[in-house]
Design an enzyme around this catalytic site. Structure first.
Site, PDB file in Angstrom:
ATOM      1  N   LYS A 111      33.083  -9.490  27.261  1.00 33.29           N
ATOM      2  CA  LYS A 111      32.296  -9.892  28.219  1.00 33.29           C
ATOM      3  C   LYS A 111      33.109 -10.057  29.344  1.00 33.29           C
ATOM      4  O   LYS A 111      32.769 -10.121  30.381  1.00 33.29           O
ATOM      5  CB  LYS A 111      31.851 -11.408  27.806  1.00 33.29           C
ATOM      6  CG  LYS A 111      30.754 -11.371  26.681  1.00 33.29           C
ATOM      7  CD  LYS A 111      30.223 -12.580  26.503  1.00 33.29           C
ATOM      8  CE  LYS A 111      28.974 -12.552  25.408  1.00 33.29           C
ATOM      9  NZ  LYS A 111      28.838 -13.747  24.816  1.00 33.29           N
ATOM     10  N   LYS A 206      24.954  -2.688  20.423  1.00 30.63           N
ATOM     11  CA  LYS A 206      23.966  -3.377  19.739  1.00 30.63           C
ATOM     12  C   LYS A 206      22.828  -3.762  20.729  1.00 30.63           C
ATOM     13  O   LYS A 206      22.894  -3.966  21.915  1.00 30.63           O
ATOM     14  CB  LYS A 206      24.606  -4.717  19.211  1.00 30.63           C
ATOM     15  CG  LYS A 206      25.188  -5.496  20.185  1.00 30.63           C
ATOM     16  CD  LYS A 206      25.658  -6.830  19.513  1.00 30.63           C
ATOM     17  CE  LYS A 206      26.199  -7.655  20.891  1.00 30.63           C
ATOM     18  NZ  LYS A 206      26.547  -9.074  20.370  1.00 30.63           N
ATOM     19  N   LYS A 209      20.897  -9.441  24.859  1.00 28.48           N
ATOM     20  CA  LYS A 209      20.031 -10.306  25.775  1.00 28.48           C
ATOM     21  C   LYS A 209      20.643  -9.980  27.028  1.00 28.48           C
ATOM     22  O   LYS A 209      20.002 -10.138  28.175  1.00 28.48           O
ATOM     23  CB  LYS A 209      20.022 -11.704  25.521  1.00 28.48           C
ATOM     24  CG  LYS A 209      19.427 -12.083  24.212  1.00 28.48           C
ATOM     25  CD  LYS A 209      19.557 -13.868  24.238  1.00 28.48           C
ATOM     26  CE  LYS A 209      20.284 -14.302  23.050  1.00 28.48           C
ATOM     27  NZ  LYS A 209      21.083 -15.206  22.255  1.00 28.48           N
TER      28      LYS A 209
END
Ligand code: TYM
Length: 312
Positions: A111, A206, A209
């Site tokens: 991230k 994966k 969102k």
């Protein structure tokens, strides 16, 4: 009764990966265990976000829990920020967390690389300590999550053991505590299938969102025709026929796994009804926070005592 906790972040839309990896499994567990399911709004501010969207996304996520079959008469459903103990325990736990443990977290590395230095706040690094606090506050036995949370769960377990070692046992007894361990060491519950639902556009990442393309995921609130279109347009390959577990065919494997999990399970999604009854939703969240606070406050009081603070 053994206790179970888990949560979803109110960022973007809840998608099929969240459902198959986590929420679907909570439904069965609520009949056998004492369950607490929260919406982790405090985790949702660890990357730049829109203040105008946060409260709506939090309510939407709560409504989705109920529409998926979480029964508010069995489970405590609440908003993380409504139970003050989460943040308070996090501070206490952070004093016992080596920075190296946090630097090693795969999600932090991924991230922070994507977000760029300017956007990486300290909270992105300490995020797993808040997650540990969510779990340890409730002396949880099991935590049902998808594969991607495994490392965070491992950190939670190590942290529980470290605090028990540093402040529990004999040391704690001398301070007038009841001795023994402060925190229960929780076990992850990762489903055998569906623990990692992959993107529709890339079978090696994966479903997420935060992926920029909405085509890459099936959101629980997508209308039927949108889902049909996404599936028609999703990435496939040129091999003949279908097969599971061929490493050269990640997309095929993903679609078959998803099909296996969702077929024959039509569910009346009553999301709209629940979502529009805001008084009902508020009462569920208020009662959930009340029940959760009782357990959380008891743990927090013990931790303060074990760590040597002056009693309030
Ligand atoms: P979050 O909001 O990213 O995801 C919620 C749950 O969905 C699972 N999941 C997936 N499962 C299968 N395939 C996928 N593609 C997929 N994407 C997500 C996640 O594993 C998770 O179970 N840090 C957590 C939230 C959290 C939490 C907690 C969970 C905060 N405190 C305490 C359990 C206990 C997170 O960001 O999940």
């Amino acid at each position: 009764k053994k206790r179970i906790v888990s949560g979803v972040q109110p960022t973007g839309s809840v998608h099929l990966g969240n459902y198959l990896g986590a929420i679907k499994n909570w439904i069965d567990l609520q009949n056998t265990y004492e369950t607490l399911f929260f919406i982790v709004d405090l985790h949702a501010i660890t990357l730049p976000y829109d203040t105008k969207e946060l409260s709506k996304a939090t309510r939407d996520t709560a409504a989705i829990y109920l529409a998926c079959g979480i029964d508010a008469s069995k489970a405590s459903v609440f908003v993380q920020s409504h139970v003050h103990a989460h943040v308070e325990l996090m501070w206490l736990l952070s004093s016992a967390t080596p920075i190296g443990w946090l630097n090693r977290m795969i999600q932090f590395k991924e991230k922070s690389r994507k977000a760029g230095d300017e956007n990486v706040g300290v909270a992105l690094l300490t995020y797993p300590v808040l997650m540990a606090s969510d779990i340890l506050l409730y002396q949880s036995d099991f935590v049902p999550v998808g594969e991607d949370q495994k490392q965070h769960l491992e950190l939670t377990r190590e942290l529980a053991e470290r605090v028990n070692y540093l402040y529990g046992g004999r040391k704690w007894k001398k301070l007038g505590g009841r001795g023994g361990s402060i925190f229960k060491v929780p076990e992850p519950l990762i489903p055998p299938a569906g623990a990692r639902v992959m993107s529709l556009t890339d079978g090696l990442s994966k479903m997420s969102k935060s992926a920029p393309s909405d085509q890459s995921r099936i959101n629980l609130l997508d209308p039927k025709d949108v889902i049909a279109n996404k599936i028609k347009r999703c990435k496939t390959d040129s091999f003949p026929a279908l097969e599971f577990d061929n490493p050269e065919r990640p997309e095929c494997n993903n679609l078959l796994s998803v099909y296996q999990l969702v077929s024959g399970k039509t569910k009346e999604v009553r999301y709209e009804e629940i979502h529009s009854d805001s008084a009902y939703l508020d009462s569920v969240l208020e009662e959930g926070a009340r029940k959760a606070s009782e357990i959380a406050d008891a743990t927090l009081k013990n931790v303060y005592q074990a760590m040597g603070f002056l009693r309030r």
